[in-house]
Motif scaffolding. Structure first.
Motif, PDB file in Angstrom:
ATOM      1  N   THR A 140      25.962  30.071  35.784  1.00 42.42           N
ATOM      2  CA  THR A 140      25.733  31.519  35.765  1.00 42.42           C
ATOM      3  C   THR A 140      24.325  31.846  35.278  1.00 42.42           C
ATOM      4  O   THR A 140      23.624  32.678  35.862  1.00 42.42           O
ATOM      5  N   LEU A 141      23.890  31.180  34.215  1.00 45.99           N
ATOM      6  CA  LEU A 141      22.556  31.431  33.675  1.00 45.99           C
ATOM      7  C   LEU A 141      21.464  30.990  34.649  1.00 45.99           C
ATOM      8  O   LEU A 141      20.413  31.628  34.752  1.00 45.99           O
ATOM      9  N   SER A 142      21.715  29.899  35.373  1.00 45.62           N
ATOM     10  CA  SER A 142      20.697  29.368  36.288  1.00 45.62           C
ATOM     11  C   SER A 142      20.427  30.295  37.464  1.00 45.62           C
ATOM     12  O   SER A 142      19.401  30.167  38.141  1.00 45.62           O
ATOM     13  N   LEU A 143      21.335  31.239  37.725  1.00 48.71           N
ATOM     14  CA  LEU A 143      21.139  32.172  38.828  1.00 48.71           C
ATOM     15  C   LEU A 143      20.015  33.165  38.542  1.00 48.71           C
ATOM     16  O   LEU A 143      19.478  33.778  39.464  1.00 48.71           O
ATOM     17  N   ASP A 144      19.675  33.331  37.268  1.00 48.66           N
ATOM     18  CA  ASP A 144      18.562  34.209  36.889  1.00 48.66           C
ATOM     19  C   ASP A 144      17.299  33.355  36.814  1.00 48.66           C
ATOM     20  O   ASP A 144      17.201  32.454  35.980  1.00 48.66           O
ATOM     21  N   GLN A 145      16.330  33.614  37.676  1.00 47.55           N
ATOM     22  CA  GLN A 145      15.125  32.790  37.722  1.00 47.55           C
ATOM     23  C   GLN A 145      14.336  32.836  36.417  1.00 47.55           C
ATOM     24  O   GLN A 145      13.555  31.926  36.126  1.00 47.55           O
ATOM     25  N   ASN A 146      14.536  33.877  35.626  1.00 46.68           N
ATOM     26  CA  ASN A 146      13.850  33.957  34.338  1.00 46.68           C
ATOM     27  C   ASN A 146      14.446  33.006  33.304  1.00 46.68           C
ATOM     28  O   ASN A 146      13.818  32.717  32.291  1.00 46.68           O
ATOM     29  N   PHE A 147      15.674  32.541  33.552  1.00 51.29           N
ATOM     30  CA  PHE A 147      16.340  31.642  32.617  1.00 51.29           C
ATOM     31  C   PHE A 147      16.286  30.188  33.079  1.00 51.29           C
ATOM     32  O   PHE A 147      16.441  29.273  32.266  1.00 51.29           O
TER      33      PHE A 147
ATOM     34  N   LEU B 159      13.750  34.136  26.979  1.00 53.39           N
ATOM     35  CA  LEU B 159      14.537  33.156  26.230  1.00 53.39           C
ATOM     36  C   LEU B 159      15.508  33.859  25.287  1.00 53.39           C
ATOM     37  O   LEU B 159      16.687  33.494  25.201  1.00 53.39           O
ATOM     38  N   ASP B 160      15.020  34.885  24.592  1.00 54.65           N
ATOM     39  CA  ASP B 160      15.890  35.633  23.681  1.00 54.65           C
ATOM     40  C   ASP B 160      17.046  36.292  24.434  1.00 54.65           C
ATOM     41  O   ASP B 160      18.183  36.342  23.938  1.00 54.65           O
ATOM     42  N   LEU B 161      16.757  36.789  25.633  1.00 55.38           N
ATOM     43  CA  LEU B 161      17.810  37.412  26.439  1.00 55.38           C
ATOM     44  C   LEU B 161      18.867  36.381  26.836  1.00 55.38           C
ATOM     45  O   LEU B 161      20.071  36.652  26.783  1.00 55.38           O
ATOM     46  N   MET B 162      18.408  35.188  27.226  1.00 52.63           N
ATOM     47  CA  MET B 162      19.345  34.140  27.610  1.00 52.63           C
ATOM     48  C   MET B 162      20.200  33.707  26.422  1.00 52.63           C
ATOM     49  O   MET B 162      21.427  33.576  26.529  1.00 52.63           O
TER      50      MET B 162
ATOM     51  N   GLY C  18      20.895  35.427  23.845  1.00 53.68           N
ATOM     52  CA  GLY C  18      21.800  36.522  23.522  1.00 53.68           C
ATOM     53  C   GLY C  18      23.039  36.507  24.397  1.00 53.68           C
ATOM     54  O   GLY C  18      24.147  36.806  23.930  1.00 53.68           O
ATOM     55  N   GLN C  19      22.870  36.143  25.667  1.00 51.98           N
ATOM     56  CA  GLN C  19      24.026  36.062  26.563  1.00 51.98           C
ATOM     57  C   GLN C  19      24.969  34.952  26.134  1.00 51.98           C
ATOM     58  O   GLN C  19      26.191  35.102  26.182  1.00 51.98           O
TER      59      GLN C  19
ATOM     60  N   TYR D  15      30.097  33.313  23.171  1.00 52.55           N
ATOM     61  CA  TYR D  15      30.675  32.596  22.038  1.00 52.55           C
ATOM     62  C   TYR D  15      30.328  33.294  20.732  1.00 52.55           C
ATOM     63  O   TYR D  15      29.590  32.765  19.906  1.00 52.55           O
ATOM     64  N   PRO D  16      30.875  34.494  20.500  1.00 51.45           N
ATOM     65  CA  PRO D  16      30.529  35.261  19.299  1.00 51.45           C
ATOM     66  C   PRO D  16      30.974  34.600  18.004  1.00 51.45           C
ATOM     67  O   PRO D  16      30.515  34.973  16.926  1.00 51.45           O
ATOM     68  N   ILE D  17      31.877  33.598  18.102  1.00 49.41           N
ATOM     69  CA  ILE D  17      32.352  32.938  16.891  1.00 49.41           C
ATOM     70  C   ILE D  17      31.264  32.060  16.275  1.00 49.41           C
ATOM     71  O   ILE D  17      31.300  31.738  15.088  1.00 49.41           O
ATOM     72  N   ILE D  18      30.264  31.678  17.092  1.00 50.17           N
ATOM     73  CA  ILE D  18      29.146  30.884  16.589  1.00 50.17           C
ATOM     74  C   ILE D  18      28.108  31.826  15.986  1.00 50.17           C
ATOM     75  O   ILE D  18      27.812  32.884  16.541  1.00 50.17           O
ATOM     76  N   SER D  19      27.547  31.456  14.839  1.00 47.58           N
ATOM     77  CA  SER D  19      26.532  32.275  14.176  1.00 47.58           C
ATOM     78  C   SER D  19      25.389  32.603  15.134  1.00 47.58           C
ATOM     79  O   SER D  19      24.888  31.733  15.844  1.00 47.58           O
TER      80      SER D  19
END
Length: 230
Positions: free
Chosen positions: A17-24, A68-71, A73-74, A79-83
């Motif tokens: 899913t992340l690889s579909l965004d060329q910025n990521f 990078l920060d956007l990626m 953040g996604q 996985y919100p359980i991870i800090s």
């Protein structure tokens, strides 16, 4: 084992899913690293594109860090359980993130964990194909990762280990042996001609199709020996 398999399936799905965004996409390449985010390293060691990159696609270091920060953040949202700091500020590569997630769920790879391979057996009423998938998944989940915590002859791999043909052969051989200890020898006899120029792993689909007849042949031979002794 099933939980680890589900976690790996989730990782692969998110990676896609992340690889579909060329910025990521660039951040997902094996071996790509960045620094921890601190006041001293706000750009995390990431350099902007040079003139060799087409102007329309050229990105500054600041723009790359924003992406990078956007990626990251996604990933945190998945996985919100991870800090948040573990992923957004302290990560140094996509592999370091996967390692942190595996560690959180108690799936961190160790040299000793590989020995659990010896504890895999054909369970009662288990389909042979299901056994093969368990063996293959175990090996795939224990391949060495770049930047991981396991040293091999004193060194940490610089790239992720891949499943080699020899390792695939070993998985198939183990699979045959666990189904029936006489099966490897029978396969060697039955497929001797093909095995002169093909790997055992490449013949696995054919062996699977013929598995019932191969086992019947073994059982018939065993029964004949028993009756012959009476």
């Amino acid at each position: 084992m099933k939980q680890l398999h589900r976690l790996e399936a989730w990782r692969q799905n998110l990676h896609y899913t992340l690889s579909l965004d060329q910025n990521f996409a660039a951040f997902l390449v094996d071996g790509f690293t960045w620094l921890k985010k601190t006041n001293a390293n706000p750009l995390r060691g990431i350099a902007g594109d040079g003139e060799e990159v087409a102007e329309a696609n050229r990105r500054t270091a600041t723009q790359k860090c924003t992406h990078l920060d956007l990626m990251l953040g996604q990933i945190v949202n998945y996985y919100p359980i991870i800090s948040r700091n573990t992923i957004i500020k302290n990560s140094t590569s996509i592999n370091s993130i996967w390692q942190s997630i595996r560690l959180h769920y108690g799936f961190q790879s160790t040299g000793g964990h590989f020995l659990d391979f010896n504890s895999i057996f054909l369970e009662p009423n288990e389909r042979p194909e299901d056994l093969f998938q368990r063996l293959a998944s175990f090996i795939e989940n224990n391949l060495l990762c770049a930047g991981g915590n396991i040293h091999h002859y004193g060194e940490v791999p610089e790239v992720d280990e891949e499943l080699s043909p020899s390792l695939e052969n070993l998985i198939v051989l183990t699979w045959l042996r666990l189904i029936n200890r006489d099966l490897p020898n029978l396969v060697k006899q039955r497929y001797g001609t093909e095995l002169r120029s093909k790997t055992l792993a490449s013949l696995k689909p054919e062996i699977s199709q013929a598995l019932d007849s191969l086992l019947d042949e073994i059982h018939s031979a065993t029964d004949a020996k028993v009756y012959g002794r009476q």
